[in-house]
Design an enzyme around this catalytic site. Structure first.
Site, PDB file in Angstrom:
ATOM      1  N   ARG A 294       0.841  -1.189   0.000  1.00  0.00           N
ATOM      2  CA  ARG A 294       0.000   0.000   0.000  1.00  0.00           C
ATOM      3  C   ARG A 294       0.883   1.249   0.000  1.00  0.00           C
ATOM      4  O   ARG A 294       2.105   1.165   0.086  1.00  0.00           O
ATOM      5  CB  ARG A 294      -0.910   0.007   1.226  1.00  0.00           C
ATOM      6  CG  ARG A 294      -0.173   0.110   2.549  1.00  0.00           C
ATOM      7  CD  ARG A 294      -1.109   0.012   3.742  1.00  0.00           C
ATOM      8  NE  ARG A 294      -0.384   0.178   5.008  1.00  0.00           N
ATOM      9  CZ  ARG A 294      -0.962   0.076   6.208  1.00  0.00           C
ATOM     10  NH1 ARG A 294      -2.247  -0.198   6.287  1.00  0.00           N
ATOM     11  NH2 ARG A 294      -0.236   0.249   7.299  1.00  0.00           N
TER      12      ARG A 294
ATOM     13  N   ASP B 199       5.660  -7.758   1.446  1.00  0.00           N
ATOM     14  CA  ASP B 199       5.069  -7.042   2.569  1.00  0.00           C
ATOM     15  C   ASP B 199       4.610  -8.045   3.615  1.00  0.00           C
ATOM     16  O   ASP B 199       4.409  -9.230   3.307  1.00  0.00           O
ATOM     17  CB  ASP B 199       3.869  -6.199   2.102  1.00  0.00           C
ATOM     18  CG  ASP B 199       3.639  -4.960   2.955  1.00  0.00           C
ATOM     19  OD1 ASP B 199       3.466  -5.118   4.176  1.00  0.00           O
ATOM     20  OD2 ASP B 199       3.632  -3.848   2.401  1.00  0.00           O
TER      21      ASP B 199
ATOM     22  N   ASP C  49       9.039 -10.128   6.146  1.00  0.00           N
ATOM     23  CA  ASP C  49       9.358  -9.273   7.284  1.00  0.00           C
ATOM     24  C   ASP C  49      10.799  -8.812   7.085  1.00  0.00           C
ATOM     25  O   ASP C  49      11.729  -9.625   7.152  1.00  0.00           O
ATOM     26  CB  ASP C  49       9.210 -10.071   8.580  1.00  0.00           C
ATOM     27  CG  ASP C  49       9.610  -9.290   9.823  1.00  0.00           C
ATOM     28  OD1 ASP C  49      10.132  -8.166   9.699  1.00  0.00           O
ATOM     29  OD2 ASP C  49       9.420  -9.820  10.943  1.00  0.00           O
ATOM     30  N   VAL C  50      11.002  -7.530   6.838  1.00  0.00           N
ATOM     31  CA  VAL C  50      12.339  -7.055   6.475  1.00  0.00           C
ATOM     32  C   VAL C  50      13.350  -7.202   7.609  1.00  0.00           C
ATOM     33  O   VAL C  50      14.557  -7.121   7.374  1.00  0.00           O
ATOM     34  CB  VAL C  50      12.320  -5.582   5.995  1.00  0.00           C
ATOM     35  CG1 VAL C  50      11.520  -5.460   4.700  1.00  0.00           C
ATOM     36  CG2 VAL C  50      11.804  -4.638   7.075  1.00  0.00           C
TER      37      VAL C  50
ATOM     38  N   ASN D 114      11.762  -0.022   0.547  1.00  0.00           N
ATOM     39  CA  ASN D 114      10.775   1.006   0.878  1.00  0.00           C
ATOM     40  C   ASN D 114      10.170   0.826   2.259  1.00  0.00           C
ATOM     41  O   ASN D 114       9.763   1.809   2.889  1.00  0.00           O
ATOM     42  CB  ASN D 114       9.653   0.988  -0.169  1.00  0.00           C
ATOM     43  CG  ASN D 114       8.429   1.763   0.276  1.00  0.00           C
ATOM     44  OD1 ASN D 114       8.425   2.993   0.308  1.00  0.00           O
ATOM     45  ND2 ASN D 114       7.384   1.031   0.651  1.00  0.00           N
TER      46      ASN D 114
ATOM     47  N   TYR E 232      12.912   8.750  14.259  1.00  0.00           N
ATOM     48  CA  TYR E 232      12.701   8.450  12.836  1.00  0.00           C
ATOM     49  C   TYR E 232      13.774   9.116  11.986  1.00  0.00           C
ATOM     50  O   TYR E 232      14.355   8.497  11.090  1.00  0.00           O
ATOM     51  CB  TYR E 232      11.317   8.937  12.429  1.00  0.00           C
ATOM     52  CG  TYR E 232      10.982   8.751  10.964  1.00  0.00           C
ATOM     53  CD1 TYR E 232      10.687   7.499  10.458  1.00  0.00           C
ATOM     54  CD2 TYR E 232      10.940   9.846  10.100  1.00  0.00           C
ATOM     55  CE1 TYR E 232      10.364   7.322   9.112  1.00  0.00           C
ATOM     56  CE2 TYR E 232      10.622   9.688   8.768  1.00  0.00           C
ATOM     57  CZ  TYR E 232      10.334   8.424   8.278  1.00  0.00           C
ATOM     58  OH  TYR E 232      10.026   8.266   6.948  1.00  0.00           O
TER      59      TYR E 232
END
Length: 267
Positions: free
Chosen positions: A18, A39, A65-66, A92, A161
């Site tokens: 998304r 994703d 799962d990155v 991303n 972040y």
């Protein structure tokens, strides 16, 4: 004449279910690439793949799962199996949890570090291994990491972040250097997106209100617009088109850069 045609290239996009990731996957597909959407959001990821297929694209989904090394190994293997190769990786996937520095929750910070930093590092690791000579894909290519305008300027409420996205910028440049010196044939670049009104972008504006940094959502957005010379928020297509450029032969002599796509906000 340089070309933005990606026909024949195989692309893996993390966080592709998304928002910005789905937009990048769609832009890559419309440029002619075959796309693997990766994703944790399986239902949404499969819906994105279905939409791409309806447009005539070759696309598939893999749950990834990155932060998991095993998932990366499986995701790369699945991409090679389904698409027959890998020339472009887009790191991303990312999360943003706002907090004033005096209120930072160490668990929230660790979670952002795990997804935004470890996740990108693992993507670089397995992408470079697959694409370098002797790798399972072995044809070279490019890796595009998503950093943020917050890696280039100071913005309140997002210190954690911002730190993770600054790390993405540094890893991008070191990966480009190592790839070049070791003859991997893989270009590595990153994008600094400005604020885009996806679920994450809207959540950020909402957080500014909750943290007492803006009196309302409208005021938070006006503050961003006031710092943006082009006078508007970013659109998913702005970021997706930049990713296509960095994946294409038009950027064949570009590596190790951070490309601002922020309307001038970070200048």
């Amino acid at each position: 004449m340089t070309s933005y045609n990606l026909k024949g290239r195989r692309v893996l996009v993390t966080g592709g279910a998304r928002g910005l990731g789905a937009g990048i996957a769609g832009a890559m597909a419309r440029a002619g690439a075959d796309v693997m959407v990766a994703d944790l959001l399986e239902e949404e990821g499969r819906a994105t793949v279905s939409a791409l297929r309806k447009e005539g694209a070759r696309a598939a989904f893999v749950k990834l799962d990155v932060t998991s090394e095993a998932d990366w190994e499986r995701g790369i293997a699945r991409t090679l199996e389904e698409l027959g190769g890998l020339e472009v990786l887009v790191n991303n996937a990312g999360i943003e949890i706002s907090a004033l520095l005096v209120d930072i929750d160490p668990e929230d910070l660790r979670r952002m570090l795990d997804v935004n930093v470890v996740g990108v590092a693992l993507g670089l690791k397995h992408g470079l291994r697959a694409m370098r000579p002797g790798g399972k894909a072995g044809a070279g290519g490019c890796i595009i990491n998503l950093s943020s305008v917050s890696a280039t300027i100071a913005l309140p409420g997002i210190a954690g972040y911002s730190g993770t996205k600054s790390a993405v910028d540094r890893m991008t440049r070191i990966a480009a250097l190592e790839s070049g010196k070791l003859g991997y044939g893989v270009r590595v670049n990153c994008i600094y997106p400005g604020l885009v009104p996806t679920a994450m972008g809207t959540g950020l504006a909402e957080s500014m209100v909750k943290l007492g940094l803006a009196p309302s959502m409208d005021a938070a957005v006006r503050d961003i617009l006031g710092q943006t010379p082009l006078g508007r928020l970013g659109e998913v297509s702005d970021m997706a088109d930049a990713a296509v450029f960095l994946a294409s032969d038009a950027s064949r002599f570009i590596t190790g850069i951070g490309l601002p796509v922020d309307g001038g906000m970070g200048m």
